[in-house]
Design a protein around this motif. Structure first.
Motif, PDB file in Angstrom:
ATOM      1  N   ARG A 181      61.199 -44.665 -20.849  1.00  0.00           N
ATOM      2  CA  ARG A 181      62.020 -44.094 -21.713  1.00  0.00           C
ATOM      3  C   ARG A 181      62.215 -45.091 -22.610  1.00  0.00           C
ATOM      4  NH1 ARG A 181      66.682 -40.118 -18.986  1.00  0.00           N
ATOM      5  NH2 ARG A 181      65.253 -39.054 -18.581  1.00  0.00           N
TER       6      ARG A 181
ATOM      7  N   ARG B 111      60.125 -43.392 -29.140  1.00  0.00           N
ATOM      8  CA  ARG B 111      61.286 -42.367 -29.752  1.00  0.00           C
ATOM      9  C   ARG B 111      60.053 -40.458 -29.677  1.00  0.00           C
ATOM     10  NH1 ARG B 111      65.920 -44.029 -33.415  1.00  0.00           N
ATOM     11  NH2 ARG B 111      66.777 -41.977 -32.207  1.00  0.00           N
ATOM     12  N   PHE B 112      60.828 -40.241 -29.276  1.00  0.00           N
ATOM     13  CA  PHE B 112      60.538 -38.767 -29.375  1.00  0.00           C
ATOM     14  C   PHE B 112      60.848 -37.562 -29.770  1.00  0.00           C
ATOM     15  CE2 PHE B 112      59.141 -34.242 -26.693  1.00  0.00           C
ATOM     16  CZ  PHE B 112      58.521 -34.205 -27.703  1.00  0.00           C
TER      17      PHE B 112
ATOM     18  N   LEU C  33      59.944 -37.032 -20.383  1.00  0.00           N
ATOM     19  CA  LEU C  33      60.650 -38.212 -20.280  1.00  0.00           C
ATOM     20  C   LEU C  33      61.876 -38.085 -20.375  1.00  0.00           C
ATOM     21  CD1 LEU C  33      59.633 -41.482 -20.822  1.00  0.00           C
ATOM     22  CD2 LEU C  33      59.918 -40.149 -22.956  1.00  0.00           C
ATOM     23  N   THR C  34      61.984 -36.674 -21.508  1.00  0.00           N
ATOM     24  CA  THR C  34      64.011 -36.704 -21.496  1.00  0.00           C
ATOM     25  C   THR C  34      64.293 -35.520 -20.364  1.00  0.00           C
ATOM     26  OG1 THR C  34      62.265 -35.338 -23.059  1.00  0.00           O
ATOM     27  CG2 THR C  34      63.384 -37.300 -24.018  1.00  0.00           C
TER      28      THR C  34
ATOM     29  N   TYR D 195      56.023 -36.142 -22.199  1.00  0.00           N
ATOM     30  CA  TYR D 195      57.136 -36.704 -23.079  1.00  0.00           C
ATOM     31  C   TYR D 195      58.517 -35.301 -23.067  1.00  0.00           C
ATOM     32  CZ  TYR D 195      54.914 -39.983 -26.247  1.00  0.00           C
ATOM     33  OH  TYR D 195      54.709 -41.181 -26.853  1.00  0.00           O
TER      34      TYR D 195
ATOM     35  N   GLU E 163      49.904 -34.598 -22.729  1.00  0.00           N
ATOM     36  CA  GLU E 163      50.792 -36.008 -23.445  1.00  0.00           C
ATOM     37  C   GLU E 163      52.352 -35.278 -23.804  1.00  0.00           C
ATOM     38  OE1 GLU E 163      48.886 -37.905 -26.447  1.00  0.00           O
ATOM     39  OE2 GLU E 163      50.889 -39.734 -26.389  1.00  0.00           O
ATOM     40  N   HIS E 164      51.871 -33.596 -24.531  1.00  0.00           N
ATOM     41  CA  HIS E 164      53.148 -33.052 -24.228  1.00  0.00           C
ATOM     42  C   HIS E 164      53.876 -32.965 -23.259  1.00  0.00           C
ATOM     43  CE1 HIS E 164      55.070 -28.889 -25.743  1.00  0.00           C
ATOM     44  NE2 HIS E 164      55.875 -29.651 -26.508  1.00  0.00           N
TER      45      HIS E 164
ATOM     46  N   LEU F  78      56.632 -38.327 -33.460  1.00  0.00           N
ATOM     47  CA  LEU F  78      57.423 -39.011 -32.880  1.00  0.00           C
ATOM     48  C   LEU F  78      57.359 -40.235 -33.341  1.00  0.00           C
ATOM     49  CD1 LEU F  78      54.132 -39.831 -30.360  1.00  0.00           C
ATOM     50  CD2 LEU F  78      56.718 -38.902 -29.694  1.00  0.00           C
TER      51      LEU F  78
ATOM     52  N   LEU G 293      52.934 -33.762 -31.575  1.00  0.00           N
ATOM     53  CA  LEU G 293      54.177 -34.301 -30.854  1.00  0.00           C
ATOM     54  C   LEU G 293      54.702 -34.842 -32.071  1.00  0.00           C
ATOM     55  CD1 LEU G 293      52.506 -36.241 -27.898  1.00  0.00           C
ATOM     56  CD2 LEU G 293      53.909 -34.057 -28.038  1.00  0.00           C
TER      57      LEU G 293
ATOM     58  N   THR H 184      58.350 -31.478 -31.260  1.00  0.00           N
ATOM     59  CA  THR H 184      57.370 -31.055 -31.145  1.00  0.00           C
ATOM     60  C   THR H 184      56.821 -29.603 -32.890  1.00  0.00           C
ATOM     61  OG1 THR H 184      57.266 -29.038 -29.440  1.00  0.00           O
ATOM     62  CG2 THR H 184      56.465 -30.525 -28.764  1.00  0.00           C
TER      63      THR H 184
END
Ligand code: ADP
Ligand code: MN
Length: 333
Positions: free
Chosen positions: A54, A59-60, A44-45, A41, A37-38, A103, A101, A63
């Motif tokens: 996205r 929104r992320f 994703l960015t 994300y 999952e890390h 979020l 995370l 960490t």
């Protein structure tokens, strides 16, 4: 205003493993993360692989690395992040949840958020799961709505208008029902307030919210149909405003945005103020609903393998359930 020093349990968590935390002001969530999952994300960015998703995920913000050893018998009660003993063998094997995370808390802007976690997909086991786990998850899919419809109601909360308190429907409900019961499940999450029902919105407010949600979910389907990926255990998180006045203002806000009278962007990102801002923000009209994909602990990009047909099937089921509910509500108007 969203300090990470003081966190508490996310009271509005409707599904998944216990342990999701929220910041003091409620604007962010802190979720213990499995490596995949890390990775999701981060990609994703930073990369194009998941870029199409996205707009459709929370929104992320980064960490959080927890210091020190994880002692599974104790919890850190110093007001910081609580490290709880995890309840599944799988999570213990993966070990340590040392990374969390940060979020966007999707439910934060709502006064009375009605929240549904709908688990997508017909395959509920990760490609790296043990043969044991694969067996169990095949059985779970067969015995629930997952295999046949691609969706399972993982859990939901609906506000009681009389008490202004949320009423939670636990995962046992969604696990126990048959595909033919799904329309009833959707009715329970989208009730119409009446003399008989102390929960839900009046039909004239519920209808546009159902229609907006349907449009957004169809968009999400479009993005997923073009993506070569496999998502196991991911969900649609559907949230809408249960407070009549706020819902009505929110619907007007959406109409104003559609007509170009309001710029939705200029409305955001002005929360860099001091205390009291939060209360003011909650009074400001904004969207009366949101729907996003969450939970990417077992999501992988699979170039050349095409979209996840089980996930698309689940989204199609959700779309037809919404169509059914829209018809029922229209019939009352
Ligand atoms: P798990 O791996 O434990 O299933 P999820 O990511 O599905 O973790 O999160 C569990 C629950 O936490 C969800 O059902 C939802 O209620 C809540 N949650 C997760 N992410 C968010 C978010 N970004 N905003 C608000 N609530 C969230
Ligand atoms: Mn989940």
């Amino acid at each position: 205003s969203s300090s990470l020093d003081h966190t508490r349990t996310l009271a509005s968590q409707v599904g998944g493993h216990a342990g999701v935390q929220t910041t003091e002001d409620g604007s962010l969530i802190i979720k213990p993360a499995l490596p995949l999952e890390h990775k999701f994300y981060l990609e994703l960015t930073t990369s194009d692989a998941f870029a199409a998703l996205r707009p459709y995920v929370p929104r992320f913000f980064g960490t959080l690395k927890l210091e020190g050893e994880v002692d599974e018998t104790k919890s850190n009660t110093g007001g910081g992040i609580v490290i709880k003993e995890t309840d599944t063998k799988e999570h213990k094997d993966k070990c340590c949840f040392l990374l969390s995370l940060v979020l966007e808390n999707l439910s934060h802007p709502f006064l009375k958020p009605n929240i549904l976690d709908a688990k997508l997909g017909t395959v509920l086991y990760d490609e790296e799961a043990s043969p044991d786990k694969v067996e169990r998850m095949l059985k779970t899919a067969r015995e629930t709505t997952s295999l046949e419809t691609g969706v399972r109601l993982t859990g939901f909360q609906v506000y009681d208008n009389a008490t202004s308190q949320p009423i939670n429907t636990p995962k046992s409900y969604g696990k126990s029902i048959k595909p033919s019961d799904l329309p009833e499940g959707i009715r329970r999450f989208f009730p119409i307030s009446s003399a008989e029902s102390s929960s839900g919105l009046p039909a004239n407010l519920l209808l546009p919210i159902l229609q907006y949600l349907r449009e957004d979910i169809a968009e999400i389907r479009g993005a997923l149909a073009d993506l070569h990926f496999r998502m196991v255990g991911g969900s649609l998180l559907i949230i809408y405003e249960a407070d009549f006045k706020k819902a009505e203002e929110g619907i007007q806000w959406v109409k104003d945005v559609e007509e170009g009278k309001i710029d939705p962007e200029s409305d955001e990102d002005e929360d860099d103020d001091k205390d009291g801002e939060d209360a003011a923000k909650k009074q400001k009209p904004r969207s009366p609903y949101v729907v996003k994909l969450i939970d990417f602990a077992h999501t992988r990009i699979k170039p050349g393998e095409g979209p996840d047909e089980g996930v698309l099937k689940g989204i199609d089921t959700v779309l037809s359930l919404l169509d059914g509910r829209i018809k029922e509500v229209e019939a009352l108007l």
